[in-house]
Design a protein around this motif. Structure first.
Motif, mmCIF file in Angstrom:
data_model
loop_
_atom_site.group_PDB
_atom_site.id
_atom_site.type_symbol
_atom_site.label_atom_id
_atom_site.label_comp_id
_atom_site.label_asym_id
_atom_site.label_seq_id
_atom_site.Cartn_x
_atom_site.Cartn_y
_atom_site.Cartn_z
ATOM 1 N N ALA A 8 5.158 10.073 2.431
ATOM 2 C CA ALA A 8 6.392 9.630 3.090
ATOM 3 C C ALA A 8 6.072 8.845 4.363
ATOM 4 C CB ALA A 8 7.275 10.831 3.420
ATOM 5 N N ALA A 9 5.072 9.303 5.118
ATOM 6 C CA ALA A 9 4.677 8.606 6.347
ATOM 7 C C ALA A 9 4.157 7.201 6.037
ATOM 8 C CB ALA A 9 3.612 9.416 7.087
ATOM 9 N N LEU A 10 3.441 7.044 4.918
ATOM 10 C CA LEU A 10 2.959 5.718 4.528
ATOM 11 C C LEU A 10 4.121 4.775 4.237
ATOM 12 C CD1 LEU A 10 -0.029 6.607 2.129
ATOM 13 C CD2 LEU A 10 -0.150 5.841 4.508
ATOM 14 N N LEU A 11 5.180 5.291 3.638
ATOM 15 C CA LEU A 11 6.350 4.456 3.338
ATOM 16 C C LEU A 11 7.111 4.071 4.601
ATOM 17 C CD1 LEU A 11 7.333 6.233 0.068
ATOM 18 C CD2 LEU A 11 7.187 3.753 0.300
ATOM 19 N N SER A 58 14.673 11.577 -7.619
ATOM 20 C CA SER A 58 15.534 10.433 -7.946
ATOM 21 C C SER A 58 15.619 9.473 -6.768
ATOM 22 C CB SER A 58 16.932 10.915 -8.332
ATOM 23 O OG SER A 58 16.899 11.688 -9.512
ATOM 24 N N LEU A 59 15.758 10.030 -5.554
ATOM 25 C CA LEU A 59 15.772 9.188 -4.351
ATOM 26 C C LEU A 59 14.465 8.421 -4.205
ATOM 27 C CD1 LEU A 59 17.413 11.264 -1.449
ATOM 28 C CD2 LEU A 59 18.257 9.145 -2.489
ATOM 29 N N VAL A 60 13.352 9.111 -4.450
ATOM 30 C CA VAL A 60 12.042 8.455 -4.339
ATOM 31 C C VAL A 60 11.943 7.313 -5.356
ATOM 32 C CG1 VAL A 60 9.548 8.770 -4.371
ATOM 33 C CG2 VAL A 60 11.003 10.652 -3.648
ATOM 34 N N ALA A 77 12.978 6.032 -0.051
ATOM 35 C CA ALA A 77 11.890 6.703 -0.771
ATOM 36 C C ALA A 77 11.202 7.748 0.112
ATOM 37 C CB ALA A 77 10.875 5.669 -1.247
ATOM 38 N N ALA A 78 10.984 7.418 1.383
ATOM 39 C CA ALA A 78 10.354 8.366 2.305
ATOM 40 C C ALA A 78 11.209 9.617 2.467
ATOM 41 C CB ALA A 78 10.117 7.704 3.663
ATOM 42 N N PHE A 135 0.839 -1.201 0.000
ATOM 43 C CA PHE A 135 0.000 0.000 0.000
ATOM 44 C C PHE A 135 0.873 1.250 0.000
ATOM 45 C CE2 PHE A 135 -2.499 3.358 1.902
ATOM 46 C CZ PHE A 135 -3.793 3.154 1.444
ATOM 47 N N GLY A 136 1.872 1.268 0.881
ATOM 48 C CA GLY A 136 2.763 2.423 0.968
ATOM 49 C C GLY A 136 3.595 2.605 -0.285
ATOM 50 N N THR A 137 4.135 1.494 -0.819
ATOM 51 C CA THR A 137 4.970 1.612 -2.026
ATOM 52 C C THR A 137 4.131 2.035 -3.228
ATOM 53 O OG1 THR A 137 4.759 -0.742 -2.632
ATOM 54 C CG2 THR A 137 6.578 -0.133 -1.167
#
Length: 432
Positions: free
Chosen positions: A404-407, A338-340, A317-318, A251-253
């Protein structure tokens, strides 16, 4: 002899199947996220607010959610060749119909139907790969398949930007031409699938007799080993707590992936760039992500470690999303995105290697589809939250922090699943 036979067999299977399914996913992902580019001009033409666009972009995943598990069960029964062909032809026709959207309700309806039509494609391919590749090859193969998603952004971004430039030709807007032209390959390839794909190794006439016999024996032996420890009933695939937990991780990804796919062009354009410049810059982060994902997946296969490969990638990613929310220049936002991209892309292959470690047969078909269908609801929540919070706050920062919080939550749940799995294995060892 067996070692050389294995190498020759897997090389032939790899070259026969993987480039083709990568091409299919390449087309699928373009049709799924090209509304991100259409929005650069379509939203103004149709009078869509950020909230309307975000909701419409995300409602795709309601259709996806409802039809994902039934679709994968049908694929397991009738074979990948017929079902993937059906999926591609119907989604191509619906994707082309977006050229005739008149307002928000027709936009919502078509996005829902597109999700329903495409349901079963991604988990169907993940399941299909389990028929052909032993576990020790799986994360690496999945990474090559999933590389098609960032590559579709790399190549599709400038193409979509160029198609937007067809404004006024034959009385159509550029975004209408974009939908029509980018939908056609799905229909054509859907027909090709009928003649090219092979359902199971037993039917692979393009393998030699020795290669086919080795692969069938290898996959049957792996299936037999799983029968001892793995769950294999339909109900088990839907209700296993690890399946539900991995769905939460996914879900987060998914929230992160579709935030990128749908909103990244507008985030980049907010720095005052032209549409064509946005097209080229939007391709930079996924280019980096392709390399990182393949190397990360190979390291996961080599070390046979999955948990920390998912956790670290989610946290990267977060961090990227947080940095993107505070970026004050084009260079800074591209670096953050790019990091994400690296984190989201790198997390998925080791994540998809996890359910087939404890599921087989019908449970694998249903379990993979359950993870994908529930997890992909993040593809609704992420884009919708970005749009709604942008209307409320006037910027992208709040929405990016939310995703970000979901990740971070995905990383925490992955650790919990791994710890519970170790406890279960310890208990089984003691019992025996």
């Amino acid at each position: 002899m067996d070692g050389s036979l294995e190498k020759a067999t897997m090389r032939r299977v790899m070259w026969r199947l993987v480039p083709f399914i990568c091409l299919l996913y390449f087309i699928a992902f373009i049709d799924r996220v090209n509304i991100g580019f259409a929005a650069l001009t379509m939203n103004k033409d149709l009078g869509f607010s950020s909230a309307v666009f975000g909701f419409g972009a995300g409602v795709f995943f309601f259709g996806y959610f409802l039809f994902e598990v039934p679709s994968n069960m049908v694929l397991d029964k009738v074979g990948a060749r017929l079902w993937i062909a059906r999926v591609m032809i119907t989604w191509g026709l619906i994707s082309g119909a977006f050229a005739f959207v008149q307002g928000e309700y027709s936009f919502y309806i078509l996005r829902f139907l597109l999700g329903a039509a495409e349901a079963g494609f991604f988990p169907g391919i993940i399941l299909y790969l389990t028929y052909w590749f032993p576990t020790r090859y799986r994360a690496g193969v999945v990474s090559l398949f999933m590389a098609a998603a960032p590559i579709s952004v790399v190549l599709g971004s400038p193409i979509s930007s160029a198609l937007l430039g067809m404004e006024g030709i034959l009385g159509l807007h550029g975004w209408q031409w974009m939908f029509l032209i980018e939908a056609a390959p799905a229909v054509v390839l859907g027909v090709v699938v009928l003649f090219y794909m092979t359902d199971r190794p037993e039917k692979a006439r393009w393998l030699t007799d020795d290669q086919r016999a080795w692969l069938v024996a290898e996959m049957n032996a792996e299936h037999a080993r799983k029968q001892v420890v793995a769950k294999h009933g339909v109900l088990a695939g839907m209700t296993d707590i690890r399946v539900l937990a991995l769905a939460l991780v996914y879900f987060g990804t998914s929230a992160g992936l579709y935030t990128l796919g749908i909103w990244a062009p507008q985030i980049i354009k907010s720095f005052g760039l032209s549409t064509m410049a946005v097209g080229f810059l939007n391709g930079v982060p996924p280019t980096i992500a392709v390399v990182a994902m393949i190397l990360w997946a190979r390291h996961s296969d080599k070390t046979r470690e999955r948990t920390w490969h998912v956790v670290i990638a989610c946290l990267v990613a977060a961090a990227g999303l947080m940095l993107a929310g505070g970026a004050s220049s084009t260079v800074a936002v591209i670096a953050a995105l790019s990091l994400v991209n690296v984190g989201i892309s790198a997390a998925k292959p080791p994540l998809w290697a996890m359910p087939t470690m404890f599921l087989s047969g019908s449970a694998a078909a249903v379990g993979i589809a359950t993870i994908n269908s529930i997890g992909n609801l993040g593809g609704f929540v992420g884009p919708w939250a970005i749009g709604w919070l942008k209307d409320q706050t006037g910027g992208f920062t709040a929405g990016l922090v939310f995703v970000a919080a979901l990740l971070v939550l995905s990383a925490v749940v992955t650790l919990i699943v791994a710890r519970a799995g170790r406890r279960s294995e310890t208990a089984d060892a003691v019992a025996h």
